[in-house]
Design an enzyme around this catalytic site. Sequence first.
Site, PDB file in Angstrom:
ATOM      1  N   THR A  61      49.181  24.711  45.449  1.00  0.00           N
ATOM      2  CA  THR A  61      49.997  23.720  44.829  1.00  0.00           C
ATOM      3  C   THR A  61      50.706  22.816  45.917  1.00  0.00           C
ATOM      4  O   THR A  61      51.315  23.636  46.646  1.00  0.00           O
ATOM      5  CB  THR A  61      50.912  24.417  43.639  1.00  0.00           C
ATOM      6  N   GLU A  85      58.410  34.664  42.233  1.00  0.00           N
ATOM      7  CA  GLU A  85      57.455  33.630  41.415  1.00  0.00           C
ATOM      8  C   GLU A  85      57.510  34.088  39.820  1.00  0.00           C
ATOM      9  O   GLU A  85      57.450  33.060  39.086  1.00  0.00           O
ATOM     10  CB  GLU A  85      56.338  33.730  41.932  1.00  0.00           C
TER      11      GLU A  85
HETATM   12  C1  LIG Z   1      48.639  26.488  38.039  1.00  0.00           C
HETATM   13  C2  LIG Z   1      48.270  27.468  39.228  1.00  0.00           C
HETATM   14  C3  LIG Z   1      48.857  27.166  40.291  1.00  0.00           C
HETATM   15  C4  LIG Z   1      48.632  28.079  41.342  1.00  0.00           C
HETATM   16  N1  LIG Z   1      49.479  27.951  42.675  1.00  0.00           N
HETATM   17  C5  LIG Z   1      49.034  28.608  43.567  1.00  0.00           C
HETATM   18  C6  LIG Z   1      49.590  28.485  44.902  1.00  0.00           C
HETATM   19  O1  LIG Z   1      50.413  27.344  45.156  1.00  0.00           O
HETATM   20  N2  LIG Z   1      49.327  29.153  45.969  1.00  0.00           N
HETATM   21  C7  LIG Z   1      48.441  30.024  45.956  1.00  0.00           C
HETATM   22  O2  LIG Z   1      48.187  30.821  46.954  1.00  0.00           O
HETATM   23  N3  LIG Z   1      47.526  30.323  44.615  1.00  0.00           N
HETATM   24  C8  LIG Z   1      47.980  29.744  43.639  1.00  0.00           C
HETATM   25  N4  LIG Z   1      47.321  29.680  42.475  1.00  0.00           N
HETATM   26  C9  LIG Z   1      45.978  30.706  42.569  1.00  0.00           C
HETATM   27  C10 LIG Z   1      46.814  32.047  41.660  1.00  0.00           C
HETATM   28  O3  LIG Z   1      47.488  32.889  42.260  1.00  0.00           O
HETATM   29  C11 LIG Z   1      45.344  32.707  41.345  1.00  0.00           C
HETATM   30  O4  LIG Z   1      44.457  32.069  40.750  1.00  0.00           O
HETATM   31  C12 LIG Z   1      45.648  34.086  40.655  1.00  0.00           C
HETATM   32  O5  LIG Z   1      46.402  35.123  41.617  1.00  0.00           O
HETATM   33  C13 LIG Z   1      44.394  34.720  40.340  1.00  0.00           C
HETATM   34  O6  LIG Z   1      43.381  34.855  41.325  1.00  0.00           O
HETATM   35  P1  LIG Z   1      41.791  34.306  41.068  1.00  0.00           P
HETATM   36  O7  LIG Z   1      41.789  32.994  40.669  1.00  0.00           O
HETATM   37  O8  LIG Z   1      41.220  34.673  42.440  1.00  0.00           O
HETATM   38  O9  LIG Z   1      41.052  35.392  39.980  1.00  0.00           O
HETATM   39  P2  LIG Z   1      40.483  36.932  40.025  1.00  0.00           P
HETATM   40  O10 LIG Z   1      41.541  37.475  40.905  1.00  0.00           O
HETATM   41  O11 LIG Z   1      39.116  36.539  40.829  1.00  0.00           O
HETATM   42  O12 LIG Z   1      40.413  37.212  38.664  1.00  0.00           O
HETATM   43  C14 LIG Z   1      39.405  36.865  37.836  1.00  0.00           C
HETATM   44  C15 LIG Z   1      39.675  37.634  36.437  1.00  0.00           C
HETATM   45  O13 LIG Z   1      39.605  39.226  36.789  1.00  0.00           O
HETATM   46  C16 LIG Z   1      40.694  39.811  36.388  1.00  0.00           C
HETATM   47  N5  LIG Z   1      41.242  40.875  36.988  1.00  0.00           N
HETATM   48  C17 LIG Z   1      41.157  40.952  38.283  1.00  0.00           C
HETATM   49  N6  LIG Z   1      41.617  42.197  38.973  1.00  0.00           N
HETATM   50  C18 LIG Z   1      41.827  42.907  37.935  1.00  0.00           C
HETATM   51  C19 LIG Z   1      42.431  44.294  37.873  1.00  0.00           C
HETATM   52  N7  LIG Z   1      42.644  44.810  38.740  1.00  0.00           N
HETATM   53  N8  LIG Z   1      42.618  44.624  36.320  1.00  0.00           N
HETATM   54  C20 LIG Z   1      42.119  43.933  35.338  1.00  0.00           C
HETATM   55  N9  LIG Z   1      41.568  42.635  35.447  1.00  0.00           N
HETATM   56  C21 LIG Z   1      41.629  42.269  36.795  1.00  0.00           C
HETATM   57  C22 LIG Z   1      41.722  38.787  35.930  1.00  0.00           C
HETATM   58  O14 LIG Z   1      42.741  39.241  35.185  1.00  0.00           O
HETATM   59  C23 LIG Z   1      40.874  37.559  35.948  1.00  0.00           C
HETATM   60  O15 LIG Z   1      40.806  37.398  34.504  1.00  0.00           O
HETATM   61  C24 LIG Z   1      47.616  29.015  41.429  1.00  0.00           C
HETATM   62  C25 LIG Z   1      46.786  29.059  40.211  1.00  0.00           C
HETATM   63  C26 LIG Z   1      47.113  28.412  39.239  1.00  0.00           C
HETATM   64  C27 LIG Z   1      46.408  28.520  37.896  1.00  0.00           C
END
Ligand SMILES: Cc1cc2nc3c(=O)[nH]c(=O)nc-3n(C[C@H](O)[C@H](O)[C@H](O)COP(=O)(O)OP(=O)(O)OC[C@H]3O[C@@H](n4cnc5c(N)ncnc54)[C@H](O)[C@@H]3O)c2cc1C
Length: 423
Positions: free
Chosen positions: A151, A234
């Site tokens: 972001t 955060e």
């Molecule tokens: C509005 C917004 C702002 C953001 N801003 C930033 C930012 O400024 N900087 C930054 O670095 N990132 C940012 N993000 C990213 C955010 O931190 C990640 O999207 C989030 O940590 C999830 O990671 P992923 O998208 O890779 O999903 P994944 O980790 O691939 O997860 C996919 C699915 O699997 C599930 N899952 C994964 N592991 C487990 C587990 N151990 N047990 C049960 N379920 C599990 C998750 O809950 C999810 O439903 C932002 C995201 C959003 C939506």
Amino acid sequence: MIDNQESTLSVETIRIELEQWLDENWCPDRSLLEWRNILVDGGWAATEWPVEYYGRGYNREQTALVFEIFREKGAVGAASIGPRRLASETILAMGNDEQKRRYLRPILTGEHAWCQLFSEPGSGSDLAGLSTKAEFIDGRWILNGQKVWNTSAHHADYGILVARTDWDKPKHQGISYFLIDMRQPGVEVRPLKQMNGHASFNEVFMTNAVIPAEDLVGGEGNGWAVATTTLSYERRGAAPSLSAKSSTKSPQKGQVYDEYRSELEVANEPYTWYPQRQGRPDLVMSRARQTGAIADSVVRQEMAKLFCMSKGAMLASQSAESKRKSGSNEIVPAGSIGKLAASVIARQAAHVHTMITGCDAMLSGPDSAEEGMIAEVLISVPAISIAGGTDEIQRNIISERVLGMPKEQRSDTGPFRDIKRNT
Ligand SMILES: Cc1cc2nc3c(=O)[nH]c(=O)nc-3n(C[C@H](O)[C@H](O)[C@H](O)COP(=O)(O)OP(=O)(O)OC[C@H]3O[C@@H](n4cnc5c(N)ncnc54)[C@H](O)[C@@H]3O)c2cc1C
């Protein structure tokens, strides 16, 4: 929490001192930067911070009073929008004196905007699985890899970043935490477009990007502890900002106001849809009345559920805050409970809006419900369950750290280079 000697000054004493200081110093005809420097030198930019770093060691109530007096006077406060706060809180908690001296002041004056460079295409929830590489070559760190969902990275001057510095250690131990200059040739920022039409996020590519040795935070291999500190702030996102809020309503006239309005316009642009991702429960009652849906007992039942949840979450957050004040160290679980509650409330609000507005909730544009706001709510709400750690991750934290349930089984121990991972 900032390790800080709290001030014991009474509310009356603070009010007298600040009002007198504002009478002597506040003048809307200065430049914004000139005013913010006076603010920082006066110790009123971040009153909750320690005295040696621009603050006064005030507690939350004392700081809230400072906000109030700034609002009454119409005076502009320190810069506070975006991930600046994550950066400043982490630097305050884990940075060395030199880092605090170099980076905190320009955050308060608004000269430096920041972004958070944590997530990668192959590691979001499993942040410790990250594979952006930092190598120490000729006295500086050379970075190669990709971040995503960052972001405000398109506005940022600096980023807080985690990278792998040792591939032979277990995954949590081979990570280091850095402060990176975003305005260098090795950093490329590419904006991403969202389904709600906004573009808050970016992909960030690093190709031989350079980080000076002194911008490593917390020591080599200690990045996980530093990143956890950032994440705990955060997840406590509801806590008040350290910066004094001030009114930007026109027709306030003067150079400070003009420059402040321009600053807000740019800095707020990635966040205009954030209220919608919280489900806009504030619109529910008026929409129900306006559409006549309030006459439907099933709708009323769901509205009551929503309002009870919101009230319950508010009381839980107040209870966590008073525990924090009494010296409890439960920051992470309290943040996780609050964050999970916010997701549940946002989903319930979206459900109620759908019941009230029906098919029209799918329409956007000026003729649609609340000028497209309801449609924006429905497609923005999923984000709150993902940003800052997904609902499932918060449930894991709560089950392990609050309820004391057994930990998740791990298959990722041993040297990081031998672990199976997404590439
Ligand atoms: C509005 C917004 C702002 C953001 N801003 C930033 C930012 O400024 N900087 C930054 O670095 N990132 C940012 N993000 C990213 C955010 O931190 C990640 O999207 C989030 O940590 C999830 O990671 P992923 O998208 O890779 O999903 P994944 O980790 O691939 O997860 C996919 C699915 O699997 C599930 N899952 C994964 N592991 C487990 C587990 N151990 N047990 C049960 N379920 C599990 C998750 O809950 C999810 O439903 C932002 C995201 C959003 C939506």
